[in-house]
Design an enzyme around this catalytic site. Structure first.
Site, PDB file in Angstrom:
ATOM      1  CB  SER A 220      -2.253   6.299   0.495  1.00  0.00           C
ATOM      2  OG  SER A 220      -3.263   6.827   0.423  1.00  0.00           O
ATOM      3  CB  ALA A 223      -0.383   5.007   4.963  1.00  0.00           C
ATOM      4  CB  CYS A 224      -1.927   0.806   2.927  1.00  0.00           C
ATOM      5  SG  CYS A 224      -3.256   1.338   3.943  1.00  0.00           S
ATOM      6  CB  ILE A 225       2.357   1.428  -0.870  1.00  0.00           C
ATOM      7  CG1 ILE A 225       0.824   1.670  -1.514  1.00  0.00           C
ATOM      8  CG2 ILE A 225       3.343   1.063  -1.647  1.00  0.00           C
ATOM      9  CD1 ILE A 225       0.277   0.091  -2.061  1.00  0.00           C
ATOM     10  CB  THR A 228       1.975  -3.613   1.736  1.00  0.00           C
ATOM     11  OG1 THR A 228       0.639  -3.400   2.390  1.00  0.00           O
ATOM     12  CG2 THR A 228       1.859  -4.885   1.340  1.00  0.00           C
TER      13      THR A 228
END
Length: 282
Positions: A220, A223-225, A228
């Protein structure tokens, strides 16, 4: 009509009046159109008026969220520009790769508690980018979570949180959505944390492939984007988030996070811009 003060309770913020037509308690939030929600006075005094809008933030479109946050984001841009900070660009290097973060069914299929139909369009756009990348022989990496049946080793605060009203978290939830299915030559990484880098061999793999630019897609955004992109920068890659190819369950979180990422952690480009950059390197 009712009024509520937003922002810190220091008396400096003026009141924002939120006009909402009264509806029966049984009414569905989705039935309340955005046109019935109007903010008066300066929105800049509170970047996130979630206490007021918590009933509406999960059904807004990206365009609605942009309108909601517009003044606040503009004021941030003006602040940065006046001070000459966060104005640079990473740009594209010589050797890009594509990472597809967590476009697995547990996130893209709304029959799961953590799934959202808001990801349908980003999935479709990512398929376009992948086709262009494969045509040019770019390294392509996928991430997902490892599936664990009921054990004591379950992650805290994850999309696998149990709900009796949705499909139970199962092995399919961790499988990559077939609309962006990996090919045998692609790398699939099972990650335990938000970042595609943390605790994985992604960085060594990119170095081995002589990659200097990472095109980031998936979910998402908040969060993860974000994680990263931050770690890509920390590992000295050029992070490029393709805005049409990322999504979030909340439009407000999506719009704000893209703005903040663009300011400090990565370049944010459209799919058309990314495709043009790839074409220019042919």
């Amino acid at each position: 009509m009712f009024s509520k003060t937003i922002g810190p309770g220091n008396g400096k913020c003026r009141q924002a009046e939120l006009q909402v037509r009264r509806r029966p308690a049984s009414a569905v939030v989705r039935q309340t159109p955005w046109s019935q929600i109007r903010l008066r006075d300066e929105f800049r005094c509170a970047l996130f008026p979630f206490p007021i809008f918590r009933k509406y933030t999960m059904v807004l479109s990206d365009r609605d969220a942009q309108r909601l946050l517009g003044d606040a984001l503009q004021s941030i841009d003006e602040y940065y520009e006046q001070r000459g900070i966060f104005q640079g660009k990473f740009g594209f290097g010589e050797r890009p790769a594509i990472v597809v973060v967590d476009f697995a069914y547990g996130w893209t299929d709304s029959s799961y508690a953590g799934g959202s139909d808001r990801l349908d369009l980003p999935v479709e756009k990512t398929a376009e980018l992948l086709a262009a990348g494969r045509q040019r022989g770019l390294p392509i990496i996928y991430t997902t979570s490892p599936y664990r049946p009921e054990t004591g080793d379950q992650p805290f605060k994850s999309a696998a949180d149990r709900s009796t009203t949705f499909r139970a978290w199962d092995a399919r939830a961790c499988e990559i959505d077939q609309r962006v299915a990996p090919e045998p030559s692609d790398l699939l990484i099972y990650k335990e944390n938000a970042s595609a880098f943390f605790g994985t061999h992604l960085a060594p793999y990119l170095i081995e492939q002589k990659v200097d630019t990472l095109l980031i897609t998936g979910c998402s955004t908040s969060a993860c984007i974000r994680a990263t992109a931050t770690d890509a920068k920390g590992n000295r890659f050029r992070p490029v988030v393709v805005s049409d190819c990322v999504g979030d369950r909340s439009a407000v979180c999506h719009v704000f996070t893209l703005h903040d990422i663009q300011s400090r952690f990565a370049d944010v480009v459209s799919l058309d811009q990314a495709l043009q950059q790839l074409s220019d390197r042919d």
